[in-house]
Design an enzyme around this catalytic site. Structure first.
Site, PDB file in Angstrom:
ATOM      1  N   GLY A  53       0.821  -1.206   0.000  1.00  0.00           N
ATOM      2  CA  GLY A  53       0.000   0.000   0.000  1.00  0.00           C
ATOM      3  C   GLY A  53       0.858   1.261   0.000  1.00  0.00           C
ATOM      4  CG  ASN A  64      -4.306   3.576   9.574  1.00  0.00           C
ATOM      5  OD1 ASN A  64      -4.605   4.650   9.044  1.00  0.00           O
ATOM      6  ND2 ASN A  64      -3.189   3.409  10.233  1.00  0.00           N
ATOM      7  CD  GLN A  84      -6.672  -0.700   7.880  1.00  0.00           C
ATOM      8  OE1 GLN A  84      -7.420  -1.642   8.186  1.00  0.00           O
ATOM      9  NE2 GLN A  84      -5.394  -0.700   8.204  1.00  0.00           N
ATOM     10  CB  SER A 123      -1.977  -3.316   1.215  1.00  0.00           C
ATOM     11  OG  SER A 123      -0.898  -4.048   1.709  1.00  0.00           O
ATOM     12  CB  ALA A 124      -2.383  -8.878  -0.602  1.00  0.00           C
ATOM     13  CG  HIS A 125      -0.206  -6.785   4.801  1.00  0.00           C
ATOM     14  ND1 HIS A 125      -0.279  -6.365   6.106  1.00  0.00           N
ATOM     15  CD2 HIS A 125       0.217  -5.712   4.092  1.00  0.00           C
ATOM     16  CE1 HIS A 125       0.105  -5.090   6.185  1.00  0.00           C
ATOM     17  NE2 HIS A 125       0.401  -4.676   4.971  1.00  0.00           N
ATOM     18  CB  THR A 154      10.812 -10.381 -11.931  1.00  0.00           C
ATOM     19  OG1 THR A 154      11.895 -10.136 -12.829  1.00  0.00           O
ATOM     20  CG2 THR A 154      10.188 -11.740 -12.220  1.00  0.00           C
ATOM     21  CB  CYS A 159       6.663   3.565  23.173  1.00  0.00           C
ATOM     22  SG  CYS A 159       7.417   3.838  24.752  1.00  0.00           S
TER      23      CYS A 159
HETATM   24  N1  PLP Z   1      -2.618   2.975   4.216  1.00  0.00           N
HETATM   25  C1  PLP Z   1      -3.293   2.535   5.279  1.00  0.00           C
HETATM   26  C2  PLP Z   1      -4.601   3.145   5.597  1.00  0.00           C
HETATM   27  C3  PLP Z   1      -2.785   1.500   6.065  1.00  0.00           C
HETATM   28  O1  PLP Z   1      -3.479   1.062   7.122  1.00  0.00           O
HETATM   29  C4  PLP Z   1      -1.550   0.935   5.721  1.00  0.00           C
HETATM   30  C5  PLP Z   1      -0.959  -0.142   6.547  1.00  0.00           C
HETATM   31  O2  PLP Z   1      -0.984  -0.073   7.765  1.00  0.00           O
HETATM   32  C6  PLP Z   1      -0.878   1.425   4.591  1.00  0.00           C
HETATM   33  C7  PLP Z   1      -1.441   2.441   3.860  1.00  0.00           C
HETATM   34  C8  PLP Z   1       0.419   0.843   4.153  1.00  0.00           C
HETATM   35  O3  PLP Z   1       0.211  -0.412   3.593  1.00  0.00           O
HETATM   36  P1  PLP Z   1       1.433  -1.451   3.468  1.00  0.00           P
HETATM   37  O4  PLP Z   1       1.649  -2.007   4.829  1.00  0.00           O
HETATM   38  O5  PLP Z   1       0.945  -2.476   2.515  1.00  0.00           O
HETATM   39  O6  PLP Z   1       2.590  -0.680   2.954  1.00  0.00           O
END
Ligand code: PLP
Length: 376
Positions: free
Chosen positions: A71, A153, A181, A201-203, A239, A328
């Site tokens: 992302g 987020n 999100q 973002s896939a994760h 790639t 922190c």
């Molecule tokens: N944008 C938002 C709203 C996110 O929550 C995050 C990840 O925490 C990102 C961007 C960044 O994504 P990535 O972890 O895939 O770089």
């Protein structure tokens, strides 16, 4: 000791179906998609099938999907391209965007001092004022990009994509939304509202880390951020990570297929958590308000401010993973940039926790969290 994962806005676990397709590609389809021999062609077919699948999930065309590494890359790319390639001289955004947006804007401003960056006012729940956005858009002829995240987020504030898209279209401004999100948690249909760029973002939706995509509206001509080979039709060199791309497509397909079920399940869990936490801590406050996105619950705990520094450590020791929404640094507490925008100075000193759910969480996990917080 129980191990409880309530930090799904940070990242999510991989689901077995996704691991299965990913390992299958790793084992069996290791060709380079740019190679013209059969090994390469098989890999290319997988990449293009995944692209079609992802496009279908958001009702886009396959040519409008470009794969990225995450992302952060997507946000960096879109913002830089808007300034460098689309002659954008004004960006309207907020101070509660992800750092992938905010820090990129700082760099762009340093490199382009004439670039105007306007931060919209926010109410106490992190919502923008549409009238202010409309007035700003109407008041200037500068080529403008509006960059506003769909779901915050940290506090789960939800943007009205349709409304903002309309304002942008009417005023001839580009619209970028960081949908990291929300993709896989809400149905996103790019034909149902006006949007130029989306980032995913896939994760965040039970896919692998290190892969994402951008939606780039047809006929929007931008230059690559990463230079090299001709991959992604020359838009993004490097790639392709075939196993990750295939896994991301699978994860999104499964997420969207089950979306209503998961949404109901998670919403019920969040309501249960709110009720249980309020019973245990009657003066508890919800950052971002009760209308925040269904898988994110950010709370200010009405306990001594002395507990702020140790709360995450304490919960971790008890097997619970949540996020504080504060970083922190060398022993001192630096409040999150998001909470700093919306909380009173007094509340900012108290421990805030971000609890973020997935469909794998259970009510008994919430009971354990509440009991553990109560015993703190
Ligand atoms: N944008 C938002 C709203 C996110 O929550 C995050 C990840 O925490 C990102 C961007 C960044 O994504 P990535 O972890 O895939 O770089």
């Amino acid at each position: 000791m129980e191990k409880i994962y309530l930090d799904n806005a940070s990242t999510t676990c991989l689901i077995p179906e996704v691991i299965e397709v990913m390992t299958d590609v790793l084992k069996n389809t290791y060709g380079n998609p740019s190679s013209t021999h059969a090994f390469g062609r098989s890999a290319k077919v997988l990449v293009e099938t995944a692209r079609k699948s992802i496009a279908k999930q958001i009702n886009a065309q396959a040519t409008e999907i470009v794969f990225t590494s995450c992302g952060t890359e997507g946000d960096n790319w879109v913002l830089s391209a808007a300034v460098n390639d689309l002659n954008v001289t004004r960006i309207i955004t907020t101070k509660i965007e992800h750092h992938a947006v905010l820090h990129t804007l700082e760099i762009l401003k340093l490199k382009n001092p004439e670039l105007e960056i306007v931060y919209l006012d926010l109410n106490q729940n992190g919502n923008i004022n549409h009238n202010q956005l409309q007035n700003l858009l109407e008041a200037s002829d500068k080529k403008t990009l509006v960059s506003l995240m769909h779901v915050n987020n940290e506090i789960g504030t939800v943007l009205n994509l349709k409304k903002v898209g309309e304002l942008c279209a009417y005023n001839n401004a580009y619209f970028h939304s960081d949908t990291v999100q929300s993709v896989g948690k809400e149905i996103i249909d790019v034909q149902s509202f006006n949007i130029d760029f989306l980032v995913a973002s896939a994760h965040k939706f039970h896919g692998p880390k290190g892969v994402g995509f951008i939606y780039l509206k047809k006929n929007t001509i931008i230059q690559p951020l990463i230079h090299g080979g001709e991959q992604e039709k020359g838009l993004r060199a490097g790639t392709e990570a075939v196993h990750q791309i295939v896994a991301m497509a699978k994860a999104l397909e499964i997420a969207n297929q089950n979306l209503e079920n998961y949404k109901n399940q998670i919403s019920e869990l969040k309501n249960y958590a709110i009720t249980s936490l309020k019973t245990a801590f009657p003066d508890l406050k919800i950052n971002g308000g009760e209308q925040a996105f269904y898988n994110i619950l950010n709370i200010v705990l009405p306990v001594s401010a002395d507990k702020t520094a140790m709360i995450l450590f304490y919960l971790d020791m008890q097997g619970i993973a949540v996020s504080r929404g504060s970083a922190c640094q060398s022993g001192s507490i630096k409040p999150s940039h998001v909470l700093a925008e919306i909380l009173s100075p007094t509340d900012l000193l108290l421990p805030s926790l971000r609890i973020s759910f997935s469909h794998f969480n259970t009510k008994s996990e919430i009971d354990y969290l509440v009991k553990t917080l109560k015993n703190m």
